[in-house]
Scaffold this active site. Structure first.
Site, PDB file in Angstrom:
ATOM      1  N   HIS A 226       0.855  -1.207   0.000  1.00  0.00           N
ATOM      2  CA  HIS A 226       0.000   0.000   0.000  1.00  0.00           C
ATOM      3  C   HIS A 226       0.881   1.244   0.000  1.00  0.00           C
ATOM      4  O   HIS A 226       1.873   1.330   0.701  1.00  0.00           O
ATOM      5  CB  HIS A 226      -1.008   0.002   1.148  1.00  0.00           C
ATOM      6  CG  HIS A 226      -0.432   0.147   2.528  1.00  0.00           C
ATOM      7  ND1 HIS A 226      -0.134   1.375   3.074  1.00  0.00           N
ATOM      8  CD2 HIS A 226      -0.126  -0.766   3.469  1.00  0.00           C
ATOM      9  CE1 HIS A 226       0.330   1.195   4.305  1.00  0.00           C
ATOM     10  NE2 HIS A 226       0.360  -0.086   4.572  1.00  0.00           N
TER      11      HIS A 226
ATOM     12  N   ASP B  88       6.543   1.034   6.340  1.00  0.00           N
ATOM     13  CA  ASP B  88       5.087   0.889   6.226  1.00  0.00           C
ATOM     14  C   ASP B  88       4.521   1.991   5.346  1.00  0.00           C
ATOM     15  O   ASP B  88       4.198   3.064   5.829  1.00  0.00           O
ATOM     16  CB  ASP B  88       4.454   0.922   7.618  1.00  0.00           C
ATOM     17  CG  ASP B  88       2.975   0.601   7.588  1.00  0.00           C
ATOM     18  OD1 ASP B  88       2.493   0.091   6.562  1.00  0.00           O
ATOM     19  OD2 ASP B  88       2.298   0.879   8.591  1.00  0.00           O
TER      20      ASP B  88
ATOM     21  N   ASP C  34       3.378  -6.098   3.504  1.00  0.00           N
ATOM     22  CA  ASP C  34       3.027  -4.991   4.407  1.00  0.00           C
ATOM     23  C   ASP C  34       3.445  -5.308   5.838  1.00  0.00           C
ATOM     24  O   ASP C  34       2.709  -5.058   6.782  1.00  0.00           O
ATOM     25  CB  ASP C  34       1.514  -4.701   4.317  1.00  0.00           C
ATOM     26  CG  ASP C  34       1.122  -3.464   5.121  1.00  0.00           C
ATOM     27  OD1 ASP C  34       2.013  -2.651   5.434  1.00  0.00           O
ATOM     28  OD2 ASP C  34      -0.071  -3.328   5.450  1.00  0.00           O
TER      29      ASP C  34
ATOM     30  N   GLU D 231      -4.806   2.362   2.436  1.00  0.00           N
ATOM     31  CA  GLU D 231      -4.941   1.203   3.316  1.00  0.00           C
ATOM     32  C   GLU D 231      -5.137   1.658   4.752  1.00  0.00           C
ATOM     33  O   GLU D 231      -5.968   1.138   5.482  1.00  0.00           O
ATOM     34  CB  GLU D 231      -3.691   0.304   3.220  1.00  0.00           C
ATOM     35  CG  GLU D 231      -3.818  -1.028   3.960  1.00  0.00           C
ATOM     36  CD  GLU D 231      -3.374  -0.973   5.406  1.00  0.00           C
ATOM     37  OE1 GLU D 231      -3.683  -1.900   6.162  1.00  0.00           O
ATOM     38  OE2 GLU D 231      -2.720   0.010   5.824  1.00  0.00           O
ATOM     39  N   GLU D 232      -4.351   2.667   5.149  1.00  0.00           N
ATOM     40  CA  GLU D 232      -4.249   2.981   6.580  1.00  0.00           C
ATOM     41  C   GLU D 232      -5.549   3.461   7.199  1.00  0.00           C
ATOM     42  O   GLU D 232      -5.890   3.061   8.310  1.00  0.00           O
ATOM     43  CB  GLU D 232      -3.164   4.042   6.812  1.00  0.00           C
ATOM     44  CG  GLU D 232      -1.749   3.562   6.483  1.00  0.00           C
ATOM     45  CD  GLU D 232      -1.211   2.524   7.449  1.00  0.00           C
ATOM     46  OE1 GLU D 232      -1.951   2.096   8.343  1.00  0.00           O
ATOM     47  OE2 GLU D 232      -0.037   2.144   7.300  1.00  0.00           O
TER      48      GLU D 232
HETATM   49 ZN   LIG Z   1       0.948  -0.946   6.358  1.00  0.00          ZN
END
Ligand SMILES: [Zn+2]
Length: 437
Positions: free
Chosen positions: A255, A267, A329, A301-302
């Protein structure tokens, strides 16, 4: 476990070439450096995220990848604004905090109230109405991410149910150097929305000691957090087109969005670069698999998962053509192999274990009992076999969702090993003359 139906001997030379090329190229690291140092963190709705998307699309075209495009997705646009937490009494002191994503803000003058510290939801339930008008501080020690993150996600509404005016949550991490960790939270529609923020382990323990001694710490929380109208964003999609079965896919992904602190290096900038670089390397090496390898860099995504859901909805007609979907991820530390969804057929597990033997030389040949990913979740629920790139997880949650998730935490060699691992697995599964399933 049934014996494998795939034959890997014919792939030994290709795997060695892929691994050699990944370990002697600095492309993955230099691209991650551009993404992190020149663009920076990439929260949904931010200009940074859209700049990163434009950059990836133009670079992927330069790489000569096939069908490079952005697929439009509308994403939530939450902004943090200014924020602060201070103790007014018994000792005036500034306290380290980071608002939680999706939280509402406070009024301009902030919320001033007494703190009441609990170690668990059970303790909160025992106190019940005693928290009315107070700021609940959850000081739940880290057990594992999945278990402890419940305090971050649901803590505000659980406290609001008893009349609390705000909730502070000990950061979801095993270690801390006064580092607050943000992350998404969600409100229960039946409860009033109260502001919520993460505090560091040090602050949570400090407030615990104060409360235990009967010092009645008095806090002031100020947060400008709010939602703006949804913003236009995109999933970045690129392919290495298959030579015989171009309409069958091996999907590899990460992501592209991140939290609005740090650089989103592990991340999940790293995971995106791994998927992207895997196909670029195959292309450079002239390795053209029978099936198409599709790279997807998901947006949002977050704090919304709109990218993963949009990909699923836009590609409904070809979901059954996804032979395997892999998401990276978990950071880009030393790769250990893959986690394969527990629901995957045993024949697939057996075949994947066989293919992973090609990665034993770099220690990335483990196939763990379970795996998958948030963005590929919608595909998996429709029957696509899902897997995760598994890496050494010893230090991921030290920096996860913090200002410290920066490029200096990424080891270039470990990143290259992740590229090699992803490229070998994706290539072999995509190229198999026989069925993977
Ligand atoms: Zn992530």
């Amino acid at each position: 476990m049934p014996p494998p139906t795939v034959k890997i001997d014919r792939y030994r030379a290709a795997a060695a070439r892929i691994i050699g090329a990944a370990l002697t190229s600095d492309r993955a690291y230099s691209r991650l450096a551009h993404l992190t140092d020149h663009i920076g963190h990439r929260l949904s709705g931010s200009q940074n995220l859209e700049r990163a998307i434009e950059w990836a699309i133009s670079e992927m075209k330069r790489d000569g990848l096939d069908n490079v495009r952005g697929e439009k997705v509308m994403v939530p646009h939450w902004v943090r604004g200014e924020e602060s937490l201070e103790m007014l009494a018994p000792v005036p002191r500034k306290l380290q905090m980071l608002g939680l994503g999706n939280s509402v803000g406070t009024s301009a003058e902030g919320i001033t109230a007494e703190a009441i510290v609990v170690r668990s939801f059970e303790e909160l339930d025992r106190l019940g109405e005693q928290v009315r008008g107070k700021i609940v501080v959850y000081n739940a020690p880290y057990a594992n991410y999945g278990a402890t993150v419940e305090y971050r996600w649901a803590g505000a509404s659980r406290a609001a149910r008893y009349g609390a005016v705000a909730a502070l949550v000990r950061s979801i991490t095993p270690v801390s150097l006064q580092t607050p960790h943000t992350g998404a939270m969600g409100y229960d529609a039946d409860q009033p929305k109260i502001p919520t923020a993460a505090v560091t382990i040090e602050v949570a323990e400090f407030l615990q000691r104060m409360d235990d001694r009967g010092d009645h710490p008095r806090l002031r929380l100020k947060m400008e957090a709010k939602f703006l109208p949804d913003a236009e964003s995109a999933n970045v999609v690129a392919e290495l087109k298959g030579s015989e079965k171009p309409d069958e896919f091996v999907l590899i992904s990460g992501h592209y969005d991140s939290w609005d602190v740090g650089q989103g290096a592990h991340d999940d900038g790293g995971g995106c670069i791994v998927a992207w670089e895997a196909v670029r390397l195959l292309k450079e090496l002239g390795l053209k698999p029978r099936r198409t390898i599709r790279v997807v860099l998901y947006t949002n995504e977050e704090n919304g998962l709109r990218g993963g859901n949009a990909y699923h909805d836009a590609h409904r007609a070809e979901i059954a053509k996804h032979v395997l979907a892999i998401e990276s991820d978990s950071g880009v530390y030393r790769p250990e192999g893959f986690g394969l969804a527990a629901t995957a057929p045993l024949q697939v597990r057996s075949n994947m274990q066989e293919i992973a033997k090609l990665l034993s030389g770099i220690g990335a040949d483990q196939i763990a009992a379970d795996g998958g990913g948030a963005d590929i979740g919608p595909l998996m629920r429709d029957g696509v076999i899902g897997a995760s790139l598994d890496v050494d997880g010893a230090h991921y949650f030290d920096i996860h969702h913090t200002p410290a998730d920066t490029l200096d935490k990424v080891n270039p060699r470990e990143l290259a090993l992740c590229v090699a691992t992803m490229a070998v697995m994706a290539y072999v599964v995509a190229d198999l003359p026989e069925s993977f399933k």
